[in-house]
Design a protein around this motif. Structure first.
Motif, PDB file in Angstrom:
ATOM      1  N   LYS A   1       8.075  35.868-166.868  1.00 46.51           N
ATOM      2  CA  LYS A   1       6.951  35.736-165.944  1.00 46.51           C
ATOM      3  C   LYS A   1       5.863  34.846-166.534  1.00 46.51           C
ATOM      4  CE  LYS A   1       5.354  39.529-164.158  1.00 46.51           C
ATOM      5  NZ  LYS A   1       4.899  40.954-164.128  1.00 46.51           N
TER       6      LYS A   1
ATOM      7  N   MET B   1       6.966  31.322-166.087  1.00 47.17           N
ATOM      8  CA  MET B   1       6.908  30.901-164.692  1.00 47.17           C
ATOM      9  C   MET B   1       5.482  30.578-164.245  1.00 47.17           C
ATOM     10  SD  MET B   1       9.967  30.711-163.416  1.00 47.17           S
ATOM     11  CE  MET B   1       9.400  30.462-161.738  1.00 47.17           C
ATOM     12  N   LYS B   2       4.494  31.195-164.842  1.00 54.13           N
ATOM     13  CA  LYS B   2       3.102  30.933-164.472  1.00 54.13           C
ATOM     14  C   LYS B   2       2.718  29.485-164.727  1.00 54.13           C
ATOM     15  CE  LYS B   2       1.136  35.578-164.947  1.00 54.13           C
ATOM     16  NZ  LYS B   2       0.169  36.433-165.694  1.00 54.13           N
TER      17      LYS B   2
ATOM     18  N   PRO C   1       3.514  26.609-160.924  1.00 52.25           N
ATOM     19  CA  PRO C   1       3.156  27.281-159.670  1.00 52.25           C
ATOM     20  C   PRO C   1       3.959  26.822-158.460  1.00 52.25           C
ATOM     21  CG  PRO C   1       1.444  25.712-160.350  1.00 52.25           C
ATOM     22  CD  PRO C   1       2.388  25.852-161.495  1.00 52.25           C
TER      23      PRO C   1
ATOM     24  N   GLN D   1       8.824  29.817-157.565  1.00 54.46           N
ATOM     25  CA  GLN D   1       8.657  31.257-157.404  1.00 54.46           C
ATOM     26  C   GLN D   1       9.903  31.989-157.891  1.00 54.46           C
ATOM     27  OE1 GLN D   1       7.831  31.416-153.186  1.00 54.46           O
ATOM     28  NE2 GLN D   1       5.644  31.157-153.507  1.00 54.46           N
ATOM     29  N   TYR D   2       9.756  33.266-158.181  1.00 51.76           N
ATOM     30  CA  TYR D   2      10.862  34.009-158.782  1.00 51.76           C
ATOM     31  C   TYR D   2      11.082  35.356-158.116  1.00 51.76           C
ATOM     32  CZ  TYR D   2       6.967  36.297-161.213  1.00 51.76           C
ATOM     33  OH  TYR D   2       5.803  36.966-161.501  1.00 51.76           O
ATOM     34  N   TYR D   3      12.325  35.824-158.244  1.00 47.71           N
ATOM     35  CA  TYR D   3      12.747  37.134-157.748  1.00 47.71           C
ATOM     36  C   TYR D   3      13.685  37.687-158.814  1.00 47.71           C
ATOM     37  CZ  TYR D   3      14.465  40.564-154.275  1.00 47.71           C
ATOM     38  OH  TYR D   3      14.787  41.709-153.583  1.00 47.71           O
TER      39      TYR D   3
ATOM     40  N   LYS E   1       8.882  40.247-158.278  1.00 42.11           N
ATOM     41  CA  LYS E   1       8.846  38.952-157.612  1.00 42.11           C
ATOM     42  C   LYS E   1       7.437  38.366-157.627  1.00 42.11           C
ATOM     43  CE  LYS E   1       8.824  41.334-153.128  1.00 42.11           C
ATOM     44  NZ  LYS E   1       9.504  41.446-151.809  1.00 42.11           N
ATOM     45  N   SER E   2       7.389  37.058-157.535  1.00 44.46           N
ATOM     46  CA  SER E   2       6.109  36.370-157.542  1.00 44.46           C
ATOM     47  C   SER E   2       5.341  36.650-156.250  1.00 44.46           C
ATOM     48  CB  SER E   2       6.312  34.868-157.742  1.00 44.46           C
ATOM     49  OG  SER E   2       7.267  34.367-156.825  1.00 44.46           O
ATOM     50  N   LYS E   3       4.036  36.486-156.303  1.00 46.00           N
ATOM     51  CA  LYS E   3       3.181  36.830-155.164  1.00 46.00           C
ATOM     52  C   LYS E   3       3.506  35.996-153.926  1.00 46.00           C
ATOM     53  CE  LYS E   3      -0.752  38.481-157.902  1.00 46.00           C
ATOM     54  NZ  LYS E   3      -2.182  38.287-158.231  1.00 46.00           N
TER      55      LYS E   3
ATOM     56  N   TRP F   1       6.358  34.972-152.882  1.00 41.63           N
ATOM     57  CA  TRP F   1       7.726  35.130-152.381  1.00 41.63           C
ATOM     58  C   TRP F   1       7.717  35.736-150.976  1.00 41.63           C
ATOM     59  CZ3 TRP F   1      12.186  33.591-154.843  1.00 41.63           C
ATOM     60  CH2 TRP F   1      13.387  33.976-154.222  1.00 41.63           C
TER      61      TRP F   1
END
Length: 329
Positions: A297, A300-301, A304, A307-309, A319-321, A323
């Motif tokens: 995570k 991943m930040k 931007p 996105q991730y799950y 999951k990312s916000k 998603w």
């Protein structure tokens, strides 16, 4: 890194193969994997020719970067490890450079030189006991992206250690999917999907004018989807460890190996990443699988646009916000 296990499937809701005059689909074996290519065009003959062009482009890429075909530029680089730099096409050089970039940003969780790792783990059901710790440590002795030397002026690649190898199992298929999409867009083809065993590039709309719907397989119930999303001229990649694994003394060891330690990664069962590029999403998903949820995570930040799950081995979903899932009726 090995990626034959990825499980993304196109959910053909809103797409009908009765519309043969506008949509054609073909499944082919390329780069040692299954490719599903779907093209929307004015008629079936034109669409089939488009698919032929995508297949030819992927085959061209494989003939440059395959570590298994003996006459590729990457095979020549690997044969000359510890001996001499090898001149390559700029395309191969740049792909290698991007592979090293992923290796750096992931702190070595991703490493294109993992191709040199000794194959001491077997995930075909035959492995009954753990390899010795000393064998595991030794297996990664020739792995290390720091020993790849790039000379941009001369467009050469040199592997410092004899026995080193580089390979593109973790980003090559994503790159090929992106290139297939780019080729079609340049030609004016307005919609389609290039799905390289789950490294997927999507553009345009389905024949019924809807965004393409993509399902993510539930790793604990492989016949079901755990989530469905729409892609709008985007790419999506899933790295998963639930198809190939070994059970030793009651413990499950998955086939995604940490290139720094030689041990299988743990903590995550699958990592799905979506964003503009399948190649980039591929590099991120592989890195996150090895890094685990917390460090993944954090990585991943930095990006931007992606996105991730994530699904942990305890069946927890992270999951990312941003998603967005498709609402199910």
């Amino acid at each position: 890194m090995m990626k034959k296990w990825i499980l993304l499937f196109c959910v053909l809701s809103g797409i009908s193969f009765l519309h043969a005059q506008v949509l054609r689909h073909r499944t082919v074996a390329l780069m040692g994997s299954r490719f599903d290519i779907s093209i929307v065009d004015k008629d079936s003959l034109s669409a089939e020719k488009d698919i032929d062009e995508v297949v030819a482009e992927i085959d061209r890429i494989e003939n440059l970067i395959s570590e298994w075909r003996p006459n590729t530029q990457i095979s020549e680089v690997n044969r000359n490890a510890g001996i001499t730099p090898v001149k390559v096409d700029r395309e191969v050089f740049d792909l290698t450079k991007r592979g090293i970039y992923f290796s750096k940003i992931s702190g070595g969780a991703f490493d294109i030189s993992i191709a040199a790792m000794d194959k001491i783990w077997k995930f075909d059901g035959s492995m009954q006991e753990m390899p010795a710790d000393s064998s595991i440590r030794k297996s990664v002795a020739r792995v290390g992206y720091e020993n790849i030397v790039l000379d941009s002026a001369n467009c050469t690649i040199f592997l410092k250690k004899k026995g080193m190898k580089i390979g593109f199992g973790s980003i090559g298929k994503g790159y090929a999917a992106d290139r297939g999409k780019a080729l079609m867009l340049k030609k004016g083809i307005k919609a389609g999907i290039v799905n390289a065993s789950g490294d997927m590039s999507v553009w345009g709309l389905s024949p019924k004018g809807r965004l393409w719907r993509i399902g993510i397989t539930d790793p604990f119930h492989p016949s079901e989807y755990i989530d469905i999303i729409t892609l709008d001229n985007e790419s999506m990649v899933t790295s998963g460890d639930y198809e190939k694994y070994a059970v030793i003394n009651g413990k499950r060891y998955a086939h995604i190996i940490n290139p720094k330690t030689g041990y299988p990664s743990h903590g995550l069962t699958s990592a799905t990443v979506k964003g503009p590029s399948a190649e980039f999403a591929n590099g991120l998903s592989t890195s996150v699988m090895v890094l685990g949820a917390k460090k993944g995570k954090k990585l991943m930040k930095r990006f931007p646009n992606y996105q991730y799950y994530l699904i942990t081995d305890k069946e927890k979903i992270i999951k990312s916000k941003g998603w967005e899932s498709v609402k199910r009726k």
